[in-house]
Design a protein around this motif. Sequence first.
Motif, PDB file in Angstrom:
ATOM      1  N   ASN A 196     -48.691  10.208  -9.896  1.00  0.00           N
ATOM      2  CA  ASN A 196     -48.330  10.302  -8.478  1.00  0.00           C
ATOM      3  C   ASN A 196     -46.969  10.956  -8.256  1.00  0.00           C
ATOM      4  OD1 ASN A 196     -46.693   8.183  -9.319  1.00  0.00           O
ATOM      5  ND2 ASN A 196     -47.538   6.683  -7.916  1.00  0.00           N
ATOM      6  N   VAL A 197     -46.778  11.369  -6.995  1.00  0.00           N
ATOM      7  CA  VAL A 197     -45.525  11.932  -6.515  1.00  0.00           C
ATOM      8  C   VAL A 197     -45.222  11.283  -5.169  1.00  0.00           C
ATOM      9  CG1 VAL A 197     -45.927  14.160  -7.644  1.00  0.00           C
ATOM     10  CG2 VAL A 197     -46.642  13.831  -5.263  1.00  0.00           C
ATOM     11  N   HIS A 198     -44.036  11.525  -4.647  1.00  0.00           N
ATOM     12  CA  HIS A 198     -43.698  11.080  -3.297  1.00  0.00           C
ATOM     13  C   HIS A 198     -44.086  12.175  -2.299  1.00  0.00           C
ATOM     14  CE1 HIS A 198     -41.790   7.168  -3.063  1.00  0.00           C
ATOM     15  NE2 HIS A 198     -41.143   7.408  -4.199  1.00  0.00           N
ATOM     16  N   ALA A 199     -44.874  11.828  -1.303  1.00  0.00           N
ATOM     17  CA  ALA A 199     -45.252  12.799  -0.266  1.00  0.00           C
ATOM     18  C   ALA A 199     -44.029  13.333   0.460  1.00  0.00           C
ATOM     19  CB  ALA A 199     -46.213  12.155   0.728  1.00  0.00           C
ATOM     20  N   ALA A 200     -42.965  12.544   0.521  1.00  0.00           N
ATOM     21  CA  ALA A 200     -41.740  12.981   1.202  1.00  0.00           C
ATOM     22  C   ALA A 200     -41.121  14.209   0.542  1.00  0.00           C
ATOM     23  CB  ALA A 200     -40.724  11.842   1.239  1.00  0.00           C
ATOM     24  N   GLY A 201     -41.559  14.544  -0.678  1.00  0.00           N
ATOM     25  CA  GLY A 201     -41.075  15.751  -1.335  1.00  0.00           C
ATOM     26  C   GLY A 201     -41.584  17.027  -0.702  1.00  0.00           C
ATOM     27  N   GLY A 202     -42.617  16.908   0.155  1.00  0.00           N
ATOM     28  CA  GLY A 202     -43.110  18.070   0.881  1.00  0.00           C
ATOM     29  C   GLY A 202     -44.300  18.750   0.244  1.00  0.00           C
ATOM     30  N   SER A 203     -44.909  19.635   1.013  1.00  0.00           N
ATOM     31  CA  SER A 203     -46.169  20.255   0.599  1.00  0.00           C
ATOM     32  C   SER A 203     -46.006  21.191  -0.594  1.00  0.00           C
ATOM     33  CB  SER A 203     -46.802  21.007   1.770  1.00  0.00           C
ATOM     34  OG  SER A 203     -45.934  22.017   2.253  1.00  0.00           O
TER      35      SER A 203
ATOM     36  N   ALA B  48     -47.159  22.115  -6.242  1.00  0.00           N
ATOM     37  CA  ALA B  48     -46.650  22.404  -7.581  1.00  0.00           C
ATOM     38  C   ALA B  48     -47.063  21.321  -8.572  1.00  0.00           C
ATOM     39  CB  ALA B  48     -45.124  22.538  -7.546  1.00  0.00           C
ATOM     40  N   ALA B  49     -47.083  20.071  -8.116  1.00  0.00           N
ATOM     41  CA  ALA B  49     -47.503  18.967  -8.982  1.00  0.00           C
ATOM     42  C   ALA B  49     -48.945  19.151  -9.426  1.00  0.00           C
ATOM     43  CB  ALA B  49     -47.338  17.642  -8.247  1.00  0.00           C
ATOM     44  N   ALA B  50     -49.823  19.475  -8.478  1.00  0.00           N
ATOM     45  CA  ALA B  50     -51.239  19.675  -8.816  1.00  0.00           C
ATOM     46  C   ALA B  50     -51.410  20.854  -9.764  1.00  0.00           C
ATOM     47  CB  ALA B  50     -52.047  19.880  -7.542  1.00  0.00           C
ATOM     48  N   GLU B  51     -50.659  21.919  -9.540  1.00  0.00           N
ATOM     49  CA  GLU B  51     -50.753  23.088 -10.402  1.00  0.00           C
ATOM     50  C   GLU B  51     -50.269  22.769 -11.815  1.00  0.00           C
ATOM     51  OE1 GLU B  51     -48.438  25.866  -8.207  1.00  0.00           O
ATOM     52  OE2 GLU B  51     -50.059  26.361  -6.799  1.00  0.00           O
ATOM     53  N   GLY B  52     -49.176  22.014 -11.928  1.00  0.00           N
ATOM     54  CA  GLY B  52     -48.666  21.642 -13.239  1.00  0.00           C
ATOM     55  C   GLY B  52     -49.650  20.779 -14.009  1.00  0.00           C
TER      56      GLY B  52
ATOM     57  N   GLY C 299     -59.031  19.190 -20.693  1.00  0.00           N
ATOM     58  CA  GLY C 299     -60.236  18.708 -20.030  1.00  0.00           C
ATOM     59  C   GLY C 299     -59.971  18.507 -18.550  1.00  0.00           C
ATOM     60  N   LYS C 300     -60.489  17.429 -18.008  1.00  0.00           N
ATOM     61  CA  LYS C 300     -60.389  17.180 -16.571  1.00  0.00           C
ATOM     62  C   LYS C 300     -58.949  16.893 -16.159  1.00  0.00           C
ATOM     63  CE  LYS C 300     -62.345  14.260 -12.921  1.00  0.00           C
ATOM     64  NZ  LYS C 300     -63.233  13.102 -12.625  1.00  0.00           N
ATOM     65  N   ARG C 301     -58.527  17.488 -15.031  1.00  0.00           N
ATOM     66  CA  ARG C 301     -57.182  17.237 -14.527  1.00  0.00           C
ATOM     67  C   ARG C 301     -57.054  15.791 -14.069  1.00  0.00           C
ATOM     68  NH1 ARG C 301     -54.935  16.811  -9.623  1.00  0.00           N
ATOM     69  NH2 ARG C 301     -56.543  17.778  -8.359  1.00  0.00           N
ATOM     70  N   PRO C 302     -55.933  15.116 -14.389  1.00  0.00           N
ATOM     71  CA  PRO C 302     -55.734  13.754 -13.890  1.00  0.00           C
ATOM     72  C   PRO C 302     -55.762  13.694 -12.369  1.00  0.00           C
ATOM     73  CG  PRO C 302     -54.122  14.284 -15.591  1.00  0.00           C
ATOM     74  CD  PRO C 302     -54.834  15.565 -15.264  1.00  0.00           C
ATOM     75  N   ILE C 303     -56.170  12.566 -11.828  1.00  0.00           N
ATOM     76  CA  ILE C 303     -56.092  12.322 -10.389  1.00  0.00           C
ATOM     77  C   ILE C 303     -54.623  12.365  -9.978  1.00  0.00           C
ATOM     78  CG2 ILE C 303     -56.410  10.576  -8.584  1.00  0.00           C
ATOM     79  CD1 ILE C 303     -58.817   9.551 -10.247  1.00  0.00           C
ATOM     80  N   CYS C 304     -54.337  13.106  -8.909  1.00  0.00           N
ATOM     81  CA  CYS C 304     -52.954  13.202  -8.433  1.00  0.00           C
ATOM     82  C   CYS C 304     -52.853  12.608  -7.032  1.00  0.00           C
ATOM     83  CB  CYS C 304     -52.492  14.650  -8.421  1.00  0.00           C
ATOM     84  SG  CYS C 304     -50.694  14.823  -8.235  1.00  0.00           S
ATOM     85  N   LEU C 305     -51.987  11.635  -6.892  1.00  0.00           N
ATOM     86  CA  LEU C 305     -51.807  10.908  -5.637  1.00  0.00           C
ATOM     87  C   LEU C 305     -50.419  11.159  -5.063  1.00  0.00           C
ATOM     88  CD1 LEU C 305     -53.101   7.447  -6.909  1.00  0.00           C
ATOM     89  CD2 LEU C 305     -54.450   9.173  -5.685  1.00  0.00           C
ATOM     90  N   ALA C 306     -50.321  10.999  -3.750  1.00  0.00           N
ATOM     91  CA  ALA C 306     -49.020  11.063  -3.083  1.00  0.00           C
ATOM     92  C   ALA C 306     -48.695   9.697  -2.494  1.00  0.00           C
ATOM     93  CB  ALA C 306     -49.036  12.113  -1.979  1.00  0.00           C
ATOM     94  N   VAL C 307     -47.501   9.210  -2.746  1.00  0.00           N
ATOM     95  CA  VAL C 307     -47.038   7.957  -2.164  1.00  0.00           C
ATOM     96  C   VAL C 307     -46.599   8.241  -0.728  1.00  0.00           C
ATOM     97  CG1 VAL C 307     -45.357   6.084  -2.318  1.00  0.00           C
ATOM     98  CG2 VAL C 307     -46.288   7.105  -4.409  1.00  0.00           C
ATOM     99  N   THR C 308     -47.178   7.522   0.230  1.00  0.00           N
ATOM    100  CA  THR C 308     -46.839   7.737   1.643  1.00  0.00           C
ATOM    101  C   THR C 308     -45.562   6.972   1.985  1.00  0.00           C
ATOM    102  OG1 THR C 308     -48.393   5.949   2.193  1.00  0.00           O
ATOM    103  CG2 THR C 308     -49.204   8.221   2.352  1.00  0.00           C
ATOM    104  N   GLN C 309     -45.678   5.670   2.137  1.00  0.00           N
ATOM    105  CA  GLN C 309     -44.512   4.781   2.267  1.00  0.00           C
ATOM    106  C   GLN C 309     -44.748   3.593   1.351  1.00  0.00           C
ATOM    107  OE1 GLN C 309     -41.598   5.016   3.970  1.00  0.00           O
ATOM    108  NE2 GLN C 309     -42.148   7.073   4.664  1.00  0.00           N
TER     109      GLN C 309
ATOM    110  N   ALA D 240     -53.281  15.978   1.641  1.00  0.00           N
ATOM    111  CA  ALA D 240     -54.633  16.531   1.486  1.00  0.00           C
ATOM    112  C   ALA D 240     -54.594  18.055   1.528  1.00  0.00           C
ATOM    113  CB  ALA D 240     -55.547  15.980   2.577  1.00  0.00           C
ATOM    114  N   ARG D 241     -53.835  18.606   2.461  1.00  0.00           N
ATOM    115  CA  ARG D 241     -53.738  20.070   2.563  1.00  0.00           C
ATOM    116  C   ARG D 241     -53.039  20.675   1.346  1.00  0.00           C
ATOM    117  NH1 ARG D 241     -52.262  18.639   7.892  1.00  0.00           N
ATOM    118  NH2 ARG D 241     -50.075  19.212   7.522  1.00  0.00           N
ATOM    119  N   ALA D 242     -52.173  19.887   0.695  1.00  0.00           N
ATOM    120  CA  ALA D 242     -51.433  20.379  -0.474  1.00  0.00           C
ATOM    121  C   ALA D 242     -52.225  20.230  -1.774  1.00  0.00           C
ATOM    122  CB  ALA D 242     -50.100  19.646  -0.588  1.00  0.00           C
ATOM    123  N   GLY D 243     -53.424  19.675  -1.701  1.00  0.00           N
ATOM    124  CA  GLY D 243     -54.264  19.581  -2.896  1.00  0.00           C
ATOM    125  C   GLY D 243     -54.219  18.267  -3.632  1.00  0.00           C
ATOM    126  N   MET D 244     -53.621  17.236  -3.021  1.00  0.00           N
ATOM    127  CA  MET D 244     -53.660  15.915  -3.630  1.00  0.00           C
ATOM    128  C   MET D 244     -55.081  15.337  -3.550  1.00  0.00           C
ATOM    129  SD  MET D 244     -50.475  15.223  -4.660  1.00  0.00           S
ATOM    130  CE  MET D 244     -50.633  16.928  -5.228  1.00  0.00           C
TER     131      MET D 244
END
Length: 242
Positions: free
Chosen positions: A87-94, A99-103, A110-120, A151-155
């Motif tokens: 996961n990452v903090h959503a407050a870091g911006g789109s 970039a997190a999803a791309e990395g 194999g399969k890319r790990p699930i990537c989540l954004a922390v809201t609050q 969601a728009r950023a690919g999380m």
Amino acid sequence: MSSNEKIILALDVPSKDEMLALLAKINAPGCYVKVGMELYYQEGADIVRALKASGYRVFLDLKLHDIPNTVRRAMRGLARVGADMVNVHAAGGSVMMRAAAEGLAEGAVGKRPICLAVTQLTSTSQEMLESEILIQQPIVDVIQSYASLAARAGMDGVVCSAWEAAAIKRATSSQFLAVTPGIRLAKDAAGDQKRVATPGRARTLGSDYIVVGRSITAASDPAAAYRQVVEEWGNTEWKTDN
């Protein structure tokens, strides 16, 4: 799918020895576990590799929040460690989230790990949001906005409290994951969490995964507490609890 596959046990302990003792008490081989900052910063990436080698699925809860290039490179490395969810903090911006999803995709074997954004964080109250973070909007609106951005950023989903899960899915899609900490059995104190729910209530509210820590790990009988969480999550009779 069995009930416990969507229950993530929080391994909030400072050492591998304490982790192993806790897992032995709970006796749920192969369950989903969360490795947070406390354990990861003491034991490093080897703790994730050891859990994976023992058949556990791992949510690596490091909540990255930095400039996009740093997050991308960090995620590339974390993907190679073998975690199933990060996961990452959503407050870091789109741009940072993208970039997190791309990395992760670059580093995945194999399969890319699930990537989540922390809201609050579930320890954040409306009062704290307004007086300390200086955001004046209602917290559910802030969380919904962050989720839409994620969601728009690919999380793949967000970390949120169970109480925001339905609003987040309305703002994104039914497939967008709501991973919810702040889960307590009805008899347990909320502690430092503000927006808590029981396992059954979380499922009713739309949680896809729940993260459970102290209700299990601090219980006098952790194995029995884990079984109760599994039962409440999977049993429709618990859908009317508070």
